[in-house]
Design a protein around this motif. Structure first.
Motif, mmCIF file in Angstrom:
data_model
loop_
_atom_site.group_PDB
_atom_site.id
_atom_site.type_symbol
_atom_site.label_atom_id
_atom_site.label_comp_id
_atom_site.label_asym_id
_atom_site.label_seq_id
_atom_site.Cartn_x
_atom_site.Cartn_y
_atom_site.Cartn_z
ATOM 1 N N ALA A 24 0.835 -1.210 0.000
ATOM 2 C CA ALA A 24 0.000 0.000 0.000
ATOM 3 C C ALA A 24 0.865 1.254 0.000
ATOM 4 O O ALA A 24 0.545 2.237 -0.685
ATOM 5 C CB ALA A 24 -0.945 -0.008 1.199
ATOM 6 N N CYS A 25 1.964 1.233 0.730
ATOM 7 C CA CYS A 25 2.876 2.382 0.744
ATOM 8 C C CYS A 25 3.505 2.599 -0.627
ATOM 9 O O CYS A 25 3.582 3.735 -1.110
ATOM 10 C CB CYS A 25 3.970 2.181 1.790
ATOM 11 S SG CYS A 25 3.418 2.295 3.489
ATOM 12 N N VAL A 26 3.964 1.514 -1.253
ATOM 13 C CA VAL A 26 4.568 1.620 -2.584
ATOM 14 C C VAL A 26 3.559 2.220 -3.563
ATOM 15 O O VAL A 26 3.880 3.156 -4.304
ATOM 16 C CB VAL A 26 5.062 0.241 -3.074
ATOM 17 C CG1 VAL A 26 5.441 0.289 -4.546
ATOM 18 C CG2 VAL A 26 6.248 -0.228 -2.239
ATOM 19 N N GLU A 27 2.358 1.697 -3.554
ATOM 20 C CA GLU A 27 1.328 2.197 -4.466
ATOM 21 C C GLU A 27 0.980 3.655 -4.174
ATOM 22 O O GLU A 27 0.801 4.459 -5.089
ATOM 23 C CB GLU A 27 0.092 1.314 -4.380
ATOM 24 C CG GLU A 27 0.338 -0.075 -4.953
ATOM 25 C CD GLU A 27 -0.781 -1.057 -4.688
ATOM 26 O OE1 GLU A 27 -1.660 -0.775 -3.837
ATOM 27 O OE2 GLU A 27 -0.783 -2.125 -5.318
ATOM 28 N N GLY A 28 0.892 3.996 -2.905
ATOM 29 C CA GLY A 28 0.582 5.376 -2.523
ATOM 30 C C GLY A 28 1.675 6.346 -2.939
ATOM 31 O O GLY A 28 1.393 7.442 -3.436
ATOM 32 N N LEU A 29 2.917 5.941 -2.748
ATOM 33 C CA LEU A 29 4.033 6.799 -3.140
ATOM 34 C C LEU A 29 4.057 6.997 -4.653
ATOM 35 O O LEU A 29 4.338 8.091 -5.142
ATOM 36 C CB LEU A 29 5.357 6.215 -2.645
ATOM 37 C CG LEU A 29 5.548 6.285 -1.130
ATOM 38 C CD1 LEU A 29 6.711 5.416 -0.691
ATOM 39 C CD2 LEU A 29 5.739 7.720 -0.666
ATOM 40 N N GLY A 30 3.725 5.956 -5.386
ATOM 41 C CA GLY A 30 3.643 6.100 -6.833
ATOM 42 C C GLY A 30 2.536 7.047 -7.246
ATOM 43 O O GLY A 30 2.703 7.870 -8.145
ATOM 44 N N ALA A 31 1.401 6.945 -6.579
ATOM 45 C CA ALA A 31 0.266 7.822 -6.895
ATOM 46 C C ALA A 31 0.598 9.282 -6.592
ATOM 47 O O ALA A 31 0.176 10.178 -7.326
ATOM 48 C CB ALA A 31 -0.966 7.385 -6.105
ATOM 49 N N LEU A 32 1.354 9.517 -5.540
ATOM 50 C CA LEU A 32 1.730 10.890 -5.192
ATOM 51 C C LEU A 32 2.756 11.453 -6.180
ATOM 52 O O LEU A 32 2.805 12.665 -6.411
ATOM 53 C CB LEU A 32 2.278 10.949 -3.766
ATOM 54 C CG LEU A 32 1.247 10.722 -2.671
ATOM 55 C CD1 LEU A 32 1.940 10.590 -1.319
ATOM 56 C CD2 LEU A 32 0.225 11.850 -2.642
ATOM 57 N N GLY A 33 3.600 10.598 -6.713
ATOM 58 C CA GLY A 33 4.548 11.024 -7.738
ATOM 59 C C GLY A 33 5.596 12.008 -7.274
ATOM 60 O O GLY A 33 6.046 12.845 -8.039
ATOM 61 N N ASP A 34 6.032 11.885 -6.049
ATOM 62 C CA ASP A 34 7.035 12.797 -5.489
ATOM 63 C C ASP A 34 8.414 12.137 -5.565
ATOM 64 O O ASP A 34 8.610 11.023 -5.081
ATOM 65 C CB ASP A 34 6.677 13.118 -4.039
ATOM 66 C CG ASP A 34 7.499 14.239 -3.449
ATOM 67 O OD1 ASP A 34 8.738 14.216 -3.599
ATOM 68 O OD2 ASP A 34 6.909 15.131 -2.824
ATOM 69 N N ALA A 35 9.369 12.833 -6.147
ATOM 70 C CA ALA A 35 10.713 12.285 -6.345
ATOM 71 C C ALA A 35 11.422 11.939 -5.035
ATOM 72 O O ALA A 35 12.367 11.145 -5.048
ATOM 73 C CB ALA A 35 11.558 13.256 -7.151
#
Length: 65
Positions: A24-35
């Protein structure tokens, strides 16, 4: 953002029983798109249960060529 990064870092330890939280964290970080997530997502590539999601998340980050 920082909370997701910290949580994922903790979930990347060997034998962690909370792989669903890590995913869930990986997917959330991808959705946020922050470098800022790039280092921890790169580390997640080494975990078979997270690798596919990490590849997708990294592809969504700016500056990814």
């Amino acid at each position: 953002m920082p909370a997701l990064i910290t949580t994922l870092e903790r979930r990347l330890r060997p034998h962690d029983p909370y792989r669903r939280v890590a995913l869930a964290c990986v997917e959330g970080l991808g959705a946020l798109g922050d470098a800022r997530a790039r280092p921890v997502l790169t580390e997640a590539l080494a975990h078979p249960a997270l690798a596919e999601a990490a590849v997708k998340a990294l592809a969504r980050l700016p500056g990814q060529d």
